[in-house]
Design a protein around this motif. Structure first.
Motif, PDB file in Angstrom:
ATOM      1  N   ASP A 192      35.905  11.473 -24.498  1.00  0.00           N
ATOM      2  CA  ASP A 192      34.899  11.734 -23.472  1.00  0.00           C
ATOM      3  C   ASP A 192      33.560  12.038 -24.147  1.00  0.00           C
ATOM      4  O   ASP A 192      33.497  12.816 -25.112  1.00  0.00           O
ATOM      5  CB  ASP A 192      35.317  12.920 -22.603  1.00  0.00           C
ATOM      6  CG  ASP A 192      36.595  12.654 -21.824  1.00  0.00           C
ATOM      7  OD1 ASP A 192      37.013  11.481 -21.748  1.00  0.00           O
ATOM      8  OD2 ASP A 192      37.176  13.624 -21.308  1.00  0.00           O
ATOM      9  N   ILE A 193      32.499  11.444 -23.637  1.00  0.00           N
ATOM     10  CA  ILE A 193      31.190  11.632 -24.247  1.00  0.00           C
ATOM     11  C   ILE A 193      30.196  12.193 -23.235  1.00  0.00           C
ATOM     12  O   ILE A 193      30.438  12.183 -22.030  1.00  0.00           O
ATOM     13  CB  ILE A 193      30.638  10.317 -24.848  1.00  0.00           C
ATOM     14  CG1 ILE A 193      30.447   9.251 -23.761  1.00  0.00           C
ATOM     15  CG2 ILE A 193      31.539   9.813 -25.949  1.00  0.00           C
ATOM     16  CD1 ILE A 193      29.752   7.987 -24.253  1.00  0.00           C
ATOM     17  N   ILE A 194      29.080  12.659 -23.755  1.00  0.00           N
ATOM     18  CA  ILE A 194      28.027  13.197 -22.911  1.00  0.00           C
ATOM     19  C   ILE A 194      26.691  12.914 -23.582  1.00  0.00           C
ATOM     20  O   ILE A 194      26.593  12.851 -24.803  1.00  0.00           O
ATOM     21  CB  ILE A 194      28.215  14.714 -22.690  1.00  0.00           C
ATOM     22  CG1 ILE A 194      27.313  15.227 -21.556  1.00  0.00           C
ATOM     23  CG2 ILE A 194      27.982  15.504 -23.967  1.00  0.00           C
ATOM     24  CD1 ILE A 194      27.683  16.623 -21.072  1.00  0.00           C
ATOM     25  N   GLY A 195      25.654  12.728 -22.779  1.00  0.00           N
ATOM     26  CA  GLY A 195      24.318  12.607 -23.342  1.00  0.00           C
ATOM     27  C   GLY A 195      23.762  11.198 -23.333  1.00  0.00           C
ATOM     28  O   GLY A 195      24.485  10.208 -23.322  1.00  0.00           O
ATOM     29  N   ASP A 196      22.454  11.129 -23.349  1.00  0.00           N
ATOM     30  CA  ASP A 196      21.687   9.893 -23.405  1.00  0.00           C
ATOM     31  C   ASP A 196      21.421   9.562 -24.874  1.00  0.00           C
ATOM     32  O   ASP A 196      20.879  10.391 -25.607  1.00  0.00           O
ATOM     33  CB  ASP A 196      20.363  10.118 -22.656  1.00  0.00           C
ATOM     34  CG  ASP A 196      19.430   8.920 -22.679  1.00  0.00           C
ATOM     35  OD1 ASP A 196      19.647   7.995 -23.487  1.00  0.00           O
ATOM     36  OD2 ASP A 196      18.464   8.921 -21.898  1.00  0.00           O
ATOM     37  N   PRO A 197      21.786   8.362 -25.353  1.00  0.00           N
ATOM     38  CA  PRO A 197      21.595   8.037 -26.775  1.00  0.00           C
ATOM     39  C   PRO A 197      20.139   8.030 -27.215  1.00  0.00           C
ATOM     40  O   PRO A 197      19.868   8.124 -28.414  1.00  0.00           O
ATOM     41  CB  PRO A 197      22.232   6.658 -26.921  1.00  0.00           C
ATOM     42  CG  PRO A 197      22.292   6.101 -25.540  1.00  0.00           C
ATOM     43  CD  PRO A 197      22.470   7.274 -24.638  1.00  0.00           C
ATOM     44  N   SER A 198      19.194   7.948 -26.272  1.00  0.00           N
ATOM     45  CA  SER A 198      17.783   7.971 -26.665  1.00  0.00           C
ATOM     46  C   SER A 198      17.206   9.380 -26.699  1.00  0.00           C
ATOM     47  O   SER A 198      16.076   9.574 -27.146  1.00  0.00           O
ATOM     48  CB  SER A 198      16.943   7.107 -25.706  1.00  0.00           C
ATOM     49  OG  SER A 198      16.744   7.761 -24.470  1.00  0.00           O
ATOM     50  N   GLN A 199      17.980  10.367 -26.246  1.00  0.00           N
ATOM     51  CA  GLN A 199      17.492  11.746 -26.268  1.00  0.00           C
ATOM     52  C   GLN A 199      17.809  12.391 -27.613  1.00  0.00           C
ATOM     53  O   GLN A 199      18.891  12.195 -28.176  1.00  0.00           O
ATOM     54  CB  GLN A 199      18.111  12.570 -25.139  1.00  0.00           C
ATOM     55  CG  GLN A 199      17.620  12.187 -23.757  1.00  0.00           C
ATOM     56  CD  GLN A 199      16.169  12.592 -23.515  1.00  0.00           C
ATOM     57  OE1 GLN A 199      15.577  13.347 -24.273  1.00  0.00           O
ATOM     58  NE2 GLN A 199      15.590  12.068 -22.448  1.00  0.00           N
ATOM     59  N   SER A 200      16.856  13.170 -28.106  1.00  0.00           N
ATOM     60  CA  SER A 200      17.040  13.769 -29.426  1.00  0.00           C
ATOM     61  C   SER A 200      16.023  14.883 -29.633  1.00  0.00           C
ATOM     62  O   SER A 200      15.094  15.056 -28.838  1.00  0.00           O
ATOM     63  CB  SER A 200      16.844  12.707 -30.514  1.00  0.00           C
ATOM     64  OG  SER A 200      15.524  12.180 -30.456  1.00  0.00           O
ATOM     65  N   HIS A 201      16.225  15.620 -30.697  1.00  0.00           N
ATOM     66  CA  HIS A 201      15.202  16.546 -31.191  1.00  0.00           C
ATOM     67  C   HIS A 201      14.205  15.664 -31.926  1.00  0.00           C
ATOM     68  O   HIS A 201      14.442  15.217 -33.045  1.00  0.00           O
ATOM     69  CB  HIS A 201      15.855  17.562 -32.128  1.00  0.00           C
ATOM     70  CG  HIS A 201      14.920  18.615 -32.641  1.00  0.00           C
ATOM     71  ND1 HIS A 201      13.918  18.351 -33.539  1.00  0.00           N
ATOM     72  CD2 HIS A 201      14.849  19.947 -32.384  1.00  0.00           C
ATOM     73  CE1 HIS A 201      13.267  19.466 -33.828  1.00  0.00           C
ATOM     74  NE2 HIS A 201      13.810  20.458 -33.127  1.00  0.00           N
ATOM     75  N   CYS A 202      13.083  15.406 -31.272  1.00  0.00           N
ATOM     76  CA  CYS A 202      12.132  14.402 -31.752  1.00  0.00           C
ATOM     77  C   CYS A 202      10.749  15.038 -31.825  1.00  0.00           C
ATOM     78  O   CYS A 202      10.149  15.346 -30.805  1.00  0.00           O
ATOM     79  CB  CYS A 202      12.140  13.196 -30.808  1.00  0.00           C
ATOM     80  SG  CYS A 202      11.123  11.807 -31.335  1.00  0.00           S
ATOM     81  N   VAL A 203      10.257  15.226 -33.032  1.00  0.00           N
ATOM     82  CA  VAL A 203       9.029  15.974 -33.286  1.00  0.00           C
ATOM     83  C   VAL A 203       7.927  15.026 -33.746  1.00  0.00           C
ATOM     84  O   VAL A 203       8.192  14.044 -34.435  1.00  0.00           O
ATOM     85  CB  VAL A 203       9.287  17.045 -34.372  1.00  0.00           C
ATOM     86  CG1 VAL A 203       8.035  17.845 -34.669  1.00  0.00           C
ATOM     87  CG2 VAL A 203      10.423  17.954 -33.944  1.00  0.00           C
ATOM     88  N   ALA A 204       6.697  15.333 -33.369  1.00  0.00           N
ATOM     89  CA  ALA A 204       5.564  14.583 -33.903  1.00  0.00           C
ATOM     90  C   ALA A 204       5.289  15.078 -35.316  1.00  0.00           C
ATOM     91  O   ALA A 204       4.936  16.240 -35.516  1.00  0.00           O
ATOM     92  CB  ALA A 204       4.337  14.775 -33.019  1.00  0.00           C
ATOM     93  N   VAL A 205       5.480  14.218 -36.294  1.00  0.00           N
ATOM     94  CA  VAL A 205       5.308  14.605 -37.697  1.00  0.00           C
ATOM     95  C   VAL A 205       4.146  13.834 -38.313  1.00  0.00           C
ATOM     96  O   VAL A 205       3.647  12.845 -37.750  1.00  0.00           O
ATOM     97  CB  VAL A 205       6.593  14.335 -38.515  1.00  0.00           C
ATOM     98  CG1 VAL A 205       7.760  15.134 -37.964  1.00  0.00           C
ATOM     99  CG2 VAL A 205       6.924  12.849 -38.545  1.00  0.00           C
ATOM    100  N   ASP A 206       3.727  14.282 -39.471  1.00  0.00           N
ATOM    101  CA  ASP A 206       2.668  13.604 -40.201  1.00  0.00           C
ATOM    102  C   ASP A 206       3.077  12.155 -40.453  1.00  0.00           C
ATOM    103  O   ASP A 206       4.191  11.885 -40.923  1.00  0.00           O
ATOM    104  CB  ASP A 206       2.415  14.325 -41.528  1.00  0.00           C
ATOM    105  CG  ASP A 206       1.134  13.885 -42.193  1.00  0.00           C
ATOM    106  OD1 ASP A 206       1.013  12.693 -42.527  1.00  0.00           O
ATOM    107  OD2 ASP A 206       0.240  14.731 -42.393  1.00  0.00           O
ATOM    108  N   ALA A 207       2.195  11.229 -40.128  1.00  0.00           N
ATOM    109  CA  ALA A 207       2.517   9.807 -40.256  1.00  0.00           C
ATOM    110  C   ALA A 207       2.811   9.395 -41.687  1.00  0.00           C
ATOM    111  O   ALA A 207       3.388   8.328 -41.930  1.00  0.00           O
ATOM    112  CB  ALA A 207       1.370   8.962 -39.703  1.00  0.00           C
ATOM    113  N   ARG A 208       2.450  10.239 -42.653  1.00  0.00           N
ATOM    114  CA  ARG A 208       2.715   9.942 -44.059  1.00  0.00           C
ATOM    115  C   ARG A 208       4.024  10.540 -44.542  1.00  0.00           C
ATOM    116  O   ARG A 208       4.332  10.490 -45.739  1.00  0.00           O
ATOM    117  CB  ARG A 208       1.558  10.481 -44.914  1.00  0.00           C
ATOM    118  CG  ARG A 208       0.229   9.814 -44.627  1.00  0.00           C
ATOM    119  CD  ARG A 208      -0.944  10.659 -45.096  1.00  0.00           C
ATOM    120  NE  ARG A 208      -1.083  11.878 -44.299  1.00  0.00           N
ATOM    121  CZ  ARG A 208      -2.058  12.772 -44.467  1.00  0.00           C
ATOM    122  NH1 ARG A 208      -2.967  12.586 -45.395  1.00  0.00           N
ATOM    123  NH2 ARG A 208      -2.106  13.848 -43.703  1.00  0.00           N
ATOM    124  N   ALA A 209       4.818  11.096 -43.634  1.00  0.00           N
ATOM    125  CA  ALA A 209       6.080  11.732 -44.008  1.00  0.00           C
ATOM    126  C   ALA A 209       7.044  10.714 -44.607  1.00  0.00           C
ATOM    127  O   ALA A 209       7.009   9.528 -44.267  1.00  0.00           O
ATOM    128  CB  ALA A 209       6.710  12.381 -42.781  1.00  0.00           C
TER     129      ALA A 209
END
Length: 465
Positions: free
Chosen positions: A230-247
């Protein structure tokens, strides 16, 4: 044969392994990473969010259950299992005593722009120190650890765990098993499949960086999904942060985050604002900005401030673009100068003067501007001006295995008798979307200990004829 097999090497896995060993079980822990990269995403963390009804050691004032719950409810927009969420919240009131017992130290309370002296307990030395403390404790307790061991599949008898099979063919039998091997955030192909393409026909995930570990490929999660768990959750949802583009592509961690978003404006490559930068305190909103930037053309954004904001946020590792005029700044960022000037002028004219205070939800806001800026809205009028390019940084994904209070893996809503799950592989039960600082470690600590306790119990039950 060991009593309990733990698959994973981060916070949740270690909490499970230590708890199972303390309960009298023999434990083997399998970590996919080499020793120097052990710890999964936990090595990049700093704190966990804790409920408390009065001042406690490193936590000031009070952060009661209902406030914690409302904070979580707000960021998830109701996409959370209240029973499991409150289980986590209650657990955090007392978990630090157990953590200290196993060598985790906490630093004095923080104050200022982070707004977390009341809500979050910070690890002395950060997540790496926490991970090292747990490994020292695990070894001292007699837990066996194998690094560079990637599990490709499990041998199951209906819903009962029998053995784990590594990529090199090694078979690990145990009486019970805890899955704590993380999500699929390092699997770029899976991320592309989950996020799809934008209006321009570009794969949205093509411009992502992986803020966390490179070793969370999601192989075990995919296997369990294919086995009908049994699974739960949307595969596109995540802990997604705006980071420095040079990371860097992987393992940038905390230091790649840009923390001045709430103090200025954010524009896309068309020099247009697209969201309220002052909606709420930064620890409650930082993890929505990666997803917001991901929805913009070419998955790029620019955080722009003036010199008034210096000293009010944690400075980034990399210096931003600097200019004495907005027009010059636009040129440096490859933005249309006329459009950026128009955006900034419109924002400046919409700012309603108030009493600026970045430590509270102040009354500095915009009027007749879309999108509005609710708090900390002050004109960008004091050069030099600074711009930081932003890209989406994925920390961990929310698609996972469905659980209840026992942390058992479920098949057709029935619990496995000896297979449990903790950490990122089940965090989607509590985090359907959004994030508030430190709650990932709260979930991993709570369900790691529950899974370890129940795995030991299942393993140590004497068979009867």
């Amino acid at each position: 044969m060991y009593d309990v097999l733990v698959i994973g090497g981060g916070n949740a896995a270690l909490c499970a392994a230590i708890t199972a060993q303390e309960a009298g079980a023999s434990v083997l822990l399998l970590e996919a990473a080499p020793k120097e990269w052990r710890g999964g995403n936990s090595q990049h963390t700093r704190n966990l969010r804790c409920m408390h009804n009065a001042p406690q050691d490193v936590l000031v004032e009070a952060y009661p259950e209902e406030e914690f719950w409302q904070d979580l409810l707000k960021v998830t927009a109701g996409k959370t299992n209240e029973t499991l969420a409150r289980l986590v919240i209650h657990s955090t009131e007392s978990c630090r005593t157990w953590m200290k017992k196993h060598g985790v130290n906490f630093q004095p309370p923080l104050s200022g722009a982070l707004h977390v002296a009341r809500t979050n307990a910070f690890f002395m030395g950060g997540g790496k120190a926490l991970i090292n403390a747990y490994y020292r404790s695990a070894i001292a307790l007699g837990i066996k650890i194998r690094y560079n061991t990637k599990i490709k599949e499990l041998e199951l008898n209906d819903s009962k765990f029998v053995a784990a099979i590594a990529e090199d063919g090694t078979r690990f039998e145990a009486k019970a098993c805890v899955l704590a091997a993380g999500g699929f955030e390092s699997n770029l192909n899976w991320l592309k499949e989950a996020w799809g393409k934008n209006e321009e026909g570009e794969w949205i995930a093509d411009n992502f960086v992986i803020r966390g570990t490179r070793f969370n490929q999601g192989n075990l999660l995919k296997f369990m999904i294919d086995q009908g768990a049994d699974i739960i959750g949307d595969p596109s949802q995540s802990h997604c942060v705006a980071v420095d583009a040079r990371a860097p592509l992987y393992d940038g961690g905390i230091c790649t985050r840009i923390d001045c978003v709430s103090l200025g404006i954010v524009v896309n490559k068309n020099a247009q604002r697209f969201y309220d930068e002052g909606e709420d305190f930064w620890p409650k909103r930082y993890a929505i900005w990666g997803r917001l930037v991901a929805k913009q053309p070419s998955q790029i954004g620019f955080s722009i401030i003036d010199s008034k904001s210096l000293g009010r946020f944690m400075p980034p590792v990399f210096a931003g673009k600097t200019a004495n005029t907005i027009r010059e700044l636009a040129v440096l960022c490859d933005l249309n100068p006329e459009k950026l000037e128009k955006t900034v002028n419109g924002f400046n004219q919409a700012c309603i003067k108030g009493e600026f205070n970045h430590t509270v939800l102040d009354n500095c806001h915009t009027q007749d501007l879309t999108p509005a800026k609710t708090h900390w809205a002050t004109p960008l009028d004091t050069p030099p001006f600074y711009a930081y390019a932003l890209r989406p940084g994925i920390t961990f994904t929310y698609l996972g295995l469905k659980v209840e209070e026992d942390s058992a893996v479920r098949f057709n809503n029935l619990p496995s008798p000896n297979l449990y799950v903790a950490g990122e592989m089940m965090a989607g039960n509590v985090l359907g979307q959004g994030y508030t600082a430190g709650v990932g470690m709260s979930i991993g600590t709570t369900f790691g200990r529950i899974a370890g306790k129940n795995a030991a119990k299942a393993a140590l039950i004497k068979e009867t004829i």
